[in-house]
Design a protein around this motif. Structure first.
Motif, PDB file in Angstrom:
ATOM      1  N   LEU B 230      -3.770   5.162   5.909  1.00 42.97           N
ATOM      2  CA  LEU B 230      -3.182   4.224   5.730  1.00 42.97           C
ATOM      3  C   LEU B 230      -4.194   2.946   5.321  1.00 42.97           C
ATOM      4  O   LEU B 230      -3.683   2.158   4.533  1.00 42.97           O
ATOM      5  N   GLY B 231      -5.208   3.095   5.756  1.00 43.27           N
ATOM      6  CA  GLY B 231      -6.219   2.289   5.190  1.00 43.27           C
ATOM      7  C   GLY B 231      -6.528   2.445   3.982  1.00 43.27           C
ATOM      8  O   GLY B 231      -6.756   1.375   2.987  1.00 43.27           O
ATOM      9  N   ALA B 234      -3.629   1.152   1.781  1.00 43.08           N
ATOM     10  CA  ALA B 234      -3.823  -0.244   1.719  1.00 43.08           C
ATOM     11  C   ALA B 234      -4.803  -0.813   0.681  1.00 43.08           C
ATOM     12  O   ALA B 234      -4.712  -1.901  -0.076  1.00 43.08           O
ATOM     13  N   SER B 235      -6.021  -0.134   0.353  1.00 45.30           N
ATOM     14  CA  SER B 235      -6.722  -0.212  -0.601  1.00 45.30           C
ATOM     15  C   SER B 235      -6.569   0.090  -1.837  1.00 45.30           C
ATOM     16  O   SER B 235      -7.238  -0.545  -2.948  1.00 45.30           O
ATOM     17  N   ILE B 236      -5.647   1.288  -2.278  1.00 46.38           N
ATOM     18  CA  ILE B 236      -5.749   1.576  -3.826  1.00 46.38           C
ATOM     19  C   ILE B 236      -4.194   1.548  -4.091  1.00 46.38           C
ATOM     20  O   ILE B 236      -4.146   1.492  -5.472  1.00 46.38           O
ATOM     21  N   ALA B 237      -3.188   1.494  -3.347  1.00 48.60           N
ATOM     22  CA  ALA B 237      -1.871   1.580  -3.796  1.00 48.60           C
ATOM     23  C   ALA B 237      -1.140   0.328  -4.319  1.00 48.60           C
ATOM     24  O   ALA B 237      -1.438  -0.528  -3.945  1.00 48.60           O
ATOM     25  N   ASP B 238      -0.352   0.584  -5.310  1.00 50.27           N
ATOM     26  CA  ASP B 238       0.313  -0.687  -5.813  1.00 50.27           C
ATOM     27  C   ASP B 238       1.651  -0.338  -5.191  1.00 50.27           C
ATOM     28  O   ASP B 238       2.366  -1.523  -4.646  1.00 50.27           O
ATOM     29  N   VAL B 254       3.071  -2.304  -1.952  1.00 53.62           N
ATOM     30  CA  VAL B 254       2.256  -2.243  -0.875  1.00 53.62           C
ATOM     31  C   VAL B 254       2.283  -3.208  -0.121  1.00 53.62           C
ATOM     32  O   VAL B 254       2.110  -3.344   1.429  1.00 53.62           O
ATOM     33  N   ASP B 255       2.096  -4.666  -0.407  1.00 52.74           N
ATOM     34  CA  ASP B 255       2.239  -5.865   0.372  1.00 52.74           C
ATOM     35  C   ASP B 255       3.409  -5.766   1.156  1.00 52.74           C
ATOM     36  O   ASP B 255       3.199  -6.252   2.176  1.00 52.74           O
ATOM     37  N   PHE B 258       3.122  -3.177   4.073  1.00 50.29           N
ATOM     38  CA  PHE B 258       2.309  -3.450   5.236  1.00 50.29           C
ATOM     39  C   PHE B 258       2.767  -4.837   5.934  1.00 50.29           C
ATOM     40  O   PHE B 258       2.483  -4.941   7.386  1.00 50.29           O
TER      41      PHE B 258
END
Lengths: 295, 350, 333
Positions: B230-231, B234-238, B254-255, B258
């Motif tokens: 999941l990390g 969080a850093s790559i997905a739209d 993604v926002d 999370f």
């Protein structure tokens, strides 16, 4: 496709698994079953030779010499008038005993050597396997010949000779899986738990090596029986008048023009046993093939 | 691929959507019986979007990617769907030759372990050039020149001198760059990346993620990124689709995902990660484990491990539904979804 | 202040490998190159680093599963490396190991019960009947049903196998456990189960851990102290909260900030990280990290940095740690 394997249903319990594997082997490969049945019959014939034989295998009867197959002598008689059928049964006892004892002892010694070499590795491995390779370089028959020639022909020496020629093969076969297993974490766990080396080798490595070794044993039993026959054929086997298959072929060879049956029947017996053991061994090898194995 | 009998050809096609998968079901034959590893999932991928498929092993995320490319072994695998629409064209029912034109050309794939995906006896330059020779009308010289450019583009240091080297002479991170160069060779519309950074160290992972992000921005391609981490998501997905036992249980930007993890599984998953950026007093562990594919329960497949499960959850399978009207955040959950639960339970019981 | 259970001093372990054809050259891999640290009783010490940094070799060296070339290991006042074979067997009851790969760590041909009874019988800790009872109790403690004893490893999932591995380590009643990436092969939800189990067992059995991991999140959760390794050497040690708050070594800093966190607001930007971990066969001169370090000065290329004990708890091996050059604005985003 790791996903798929993760999704596999929980496997069967181990004993059920083994049965399943054996069943599958025999079902998918009818020849393996045939091999097993033939070998079992020969084994039973050897064990019950006194019951199954029609004549005493050693009693000579010059009047009935060199007769062809008949109701009285099912497979005919040899130059001394002895019943070939009965001699064949008793011969099975000697041939199978020599082969069996030789292979069994070679299996035990060779496996031990292989596991020790594989487990310790390094210098121990180098020295053992160098020596092993020298022995392997000799053709089985030549090595057997040298040993019997040095020790003199007898059943015991024959066993020693054949055993010696098979040890290096078993050592090689046992060493390979040992090296693989040695690297796995559960062996390291054993060492961390303070187990002695012998315990690790006997209780933890050996069970992971036995299947490979047993397969080779069944294949090499065939070779051993052939070697025994070959040595007997050239007169280095068990002393007459005891019946051995190789010896019978040789005796028959002297009268081959008068009665070819003398050599044909023991020859067929050897063929049958070797053939059945090869079928059995090949089938077992398929069964433990890592591609079809579950663990 | 088989088209389902009740297949509907997509009527409206939104030009912004590059891939539109509807009711994809992929089954495998295990001990003579067919079991669905991916069960009627639907999702869309927009142009220049990164969609992350996230879930634990066995959830069907890799199978989904393989199904899109029709790479599921045909003896023991079966793909059914209403449609797998790529660029306005239904991939279902395409011949193997037509699929080959798509694969590696319009849609390409990167794998977790580049060492097994690369041919050990061919130089890396040759392998990158090969994709171009196969799909593009190029001669050898042009292909080699283009391959070198690609290796530069994926930032392999001194690419020209390493062009003729073999995969084993490359580190794991560099091999993954070679894989990316190969995937990039034909300027595909979509790259399917299956756990591309899982085997890498964190510093290398960070480099590869940055590279993929950059390439996506520069080339305008879309990315389906499969991962369990999941990390990384969080850093790559739209957008993110959370998968569990063959279903998409939650899909959202993604926002939003999370900030408001809504499905109990997503929520539990997030609370079970020990974080490196702050102290974690205690971890939430999800009891039990994913049911095996051959013994999937009725109803919601997460019900047996779910704190919130109600009787309805064990009976009926919830469908994806917006968490509130007009939202792009969808969840498949009887309890957390926007349902009139009492009415449904009454109907189920009556 | 807890007392010291394990003290490692200047451990070295080099491997010699033959490479090349037709003429093989012997090369030296400096897997562990002079490492020292201490583990306090009842606490967990994290060993962190990327693959090839020597952390697993170090874990095995301190248990003498690989024999270190030099250095000393002191366990509860006893010199481990000079202990003879029979005393070592007794010592092994007090120091155990659990492994990363749950598929390789169990003997596929042994039932779980037999595998757990064996250590009890070997060390004479129980007779057969007592051993059986102890095993059932252990299985319960690690969260497995009693009938697990009659089954074979392949009947279990990865997480369950890991529980079995933990139970096996507990059979002999250890005080210290070296845990070598115990949750790395597991799914997140299972990973949490195992971490919680280990923490519970730590409490109930008063265990100390050397916890080897590449995952900073896991180490931050489970451990109180840690050491960061790079190419066979420790670059920084100290209590976890202080290291995460203010890393002193640039490598620690990078490692911390490169670890992905499940928060899109924080992890959208990527660090600029130079290069890859060099080979341990031919490590860079001076400070091993200098080719990737954005602050590397001339001295870093030539001289291997000394160990700077910053205070009672913290230490770092960096020429520049007190120059302010590796300040908190690093790494530039």
């Amino acid at each position: 496709m790791t996903e798929k394997s993760e999704n596999m249903p929980a496997p069967l319990s181990s004993s059920a698994l083994f049965q399943e594997q054996v069943k599958r082997t025999f079902r998918s490969n009818k020849l393996t079953g045939l091999g097993a049945v033939i070998f079992l019959l020969v084994l039973l014939a050897a064990v019950f030779a006194p019951l199954l034989s029609t004549h005493d295998p050693l009693i000579q009867n010059i009047l009935d010499r060199l007769e062809g197959p008949s109701a009285q002598f099912w497979m005919g008689t040899d130059a001394y008038g002895r019943d070939i059928y009965s001699r064949l049964l008793y011969g099975a006892r000697i041939s199978l005993t020599i082969g069996g004892v030789a292979i069994l002892s070679a299996m035990v010694i060779g496996t031990a050597i292989g596991i020790i070499a594989g487990y310790y590795g390094g210098k121990v491995d180098d020295v053992i396997m160098q020596f092993n390779d020298i022995l392997l370089a000799f053709p089985t028959l030549i090595l057997g010949l040298i040993v019997v020639a040095m020790l003199g022909p007898s059943m015991q020496n024959m066993i020693i000779a054949i055993s010696l020629t098979s040890i290096p093969g078993f050592a090689r076969i046992a060493r390979a899986p040992t090296i693989v297993v040695r690297e796995r974490d559960f062996i390291e766990a054993c060492r961390a738990l303070g187990y002695r080396d012998w315990r690790i080798m006997v209780f933890h490595i050996l069970p992971n090596v036995t299947s490979e070794v047993l397969v080779m044993a069944s294949l090499w039993l065939a070779t051993a029986i052939r070697t025994e026959a070959s040595l007997s054929f050239i007169g280095l086997g068990v002393k007459p008048p005891a019946a051995t298959w190789g010896g019978m072929i040789r005796e028959g060879f002297e009268n081959i023009l008068d009665n070819p049956w003398l050599s044909i029947f023991p020859g067929l017996a050897i063929l049958l046993v070797v053939f059945s053991l090869n079928l059995l061994g090949d089938g077992l090898r398929d069964a433990i093939d890592p591609k079809t194995r579950v663990d | 691929m088989h088209t389902m009998p009740n297949s509907i050809q997509s009527s409206e096609s939104n030009p912004d959507i590059i891939l539109d998968v509807r009711k994809l079901r992929t089954s495998f034959r295990i001990a003579g019986e067919w079991h669905a590893a991916v069960r009627d999932i639907s999702f869309t991928l927009r142009r220049n979007e990164t969609l992350a498929l996230v879930g634990e092993s066995g959830c069907g995320k890799s199978v989904t990617a393989l199904s899109v490319l029709d790479l599921v072994p045909s003896q023991n695998g079966r793909i059914e769907a209403e449609q797998i629409q790529f660029n306005g064209r239904n991939l279902l029912g395409l011949s193997e030759d037509e699929m080959r034109e798509i694969r590696g050309n319009r849609i390409s794939m990167i794998f977790q372990e580049p060492m097994t995906a690369l041919n050990p006896v061919l130089s890396v330059g040759h392998q990158v050039a090969e994709a171009l020779l196969y799909h593009r009308d190029m001669n050898k010289e042009e292909a080699n020149r283009a391959a070198l450019e690609l290796l530069d583009q994926v930032k392999i240091p001194s690419a020209s001198s390493r062009f003729k080297e073999y995969p084993h002479q490359f580190s794991g991170g560099m091999r993954q760059r070679v894989m990316i160069a190969m995937a990039l060779a034909c300027r595909p519309d979509i790259i399917l990346a299956d756990e591309p950074t899982t085997a890498l160290d964190v510093t290398i992972q960070s480099q590869i993620l940055a590279l993929l992000g950059e390439l996506k921005r520069d080339t305008g391609m879309s990315l389906i990124f499969i991962t369990h981490n999941l990390g990384v998501v969080a850093s790559i997905a739209d957008r993110v689709a959370v998968m569990y036992a063959g279903n998409i249980v939650e899909i959202a930007d993604v926002d939003s995902l999370f900030a408001h993890p809504t499905h109990p599984y997503t929520e539990a998953l997030m609370r079970s990660i020990p974080r490196s950026d702050r102290d974690t007093e205690t971890l939430h562990s999800i009891p039990g484990q994913v049911p095996p594919i051959s013994r999937m329960p009725d109803g919601c497949r997460f019900a047996a491990r779910c704190d919130l499960a109600r009787p309805i959850c064990r009976k009926l399978d919830p469908a994806l539904q917006q968490i509130n009207a007009g939202s792009t955040h969808e969840v498949a959950c009887w309890v957390r979804g926007d349902h009139d639960l009492t009415a449904i339970e009454d109907r189920a019981n009556g | 202040m807890a007392d010291t259970l394990l003290r490692i001093e200047n451990i070295k372990k080099f491997f010699h490998v033959k490479r090349g054809f037709p003429v093989a050259k012997t090369m030296t891999v400096r897997a562990v190159d002079g490492v020292s640290f201490e583990v306090k009783r009842g606490r967990s010490f994290g060993l962190v680093g990327e693959s090839g940094c020597g952390k697993s070799t170090l874990g095995r060296a301190l248990l003498r599963l690989v024999e270190p070339d030099s250095g000393s290991v002191t366990f509860d006042g006893q010199d481990v490396l000079s202990t003879n074979a029979s005393d070592m067997r007794a010592l092994r009851q007090r120091m155990q190991i659990i492994f990363q790969d749950p598929y390789s760590s169990l003997n596929p041909r042994k039932r779980i019960g037999a595998a757990l009874v064996e250590p009890l019988l070997v060390h004479g800790l129980a007779d057969k009947r007592q051993a059986h009872e102890r095993v059932l109790k252990l299985l319960d403690e690690v969260g497995l049903p009693p009938d697990a004893a009659n089954r074979f490893p392949h009947e279990f999932s990865g997480g369950q196998r890991q529980r079995i591995g933990i139970a096996r380590a507990l059979t002999v009643g250890p005080e210290l456990i070296v845990a070598d990436e115990p949750v790395s092969a597991l799914d997140v939800s299972i990973q949490a189960q195992i971490l919680l189990l280990l923490r519970e067992l730590q409490e109930s059995h008063n265990l100390s851990f050397v916890f080897i991991s590449h995952d900073l999140g896991v180490v931050r959760f489970f451990c109180q102290d840690m050491a960061v390794m790079y190419l066979g050497r420790i670059v920084e040690t100290g209590p976890i909260p202080r290291i995460f708050e203010e890393p002193l070594h640039p490598y620690t800093h990078i490692l911390r900030d490169a670890s992905p966190v499940p928060d899109p607001r924080q992890s959208r930007k990527f660090l600029h990280i130079e290069g890859e971990v060099p080979s341990a066969v031919n490590p860079p001169s001076g400070c091993h990290f200098h080719p990737r370090c954005p602050y590397a000065a001339d001295i870093c290329k030539k001289v291997s940095p000394d160990w700077h004990q910053v205070d009672a708890e913290r230490g770092v091996a960096c020429h520049l740690f007190d120059t302010g050059n590796t300040g908190p604005d690093y790494p530039k985003r």
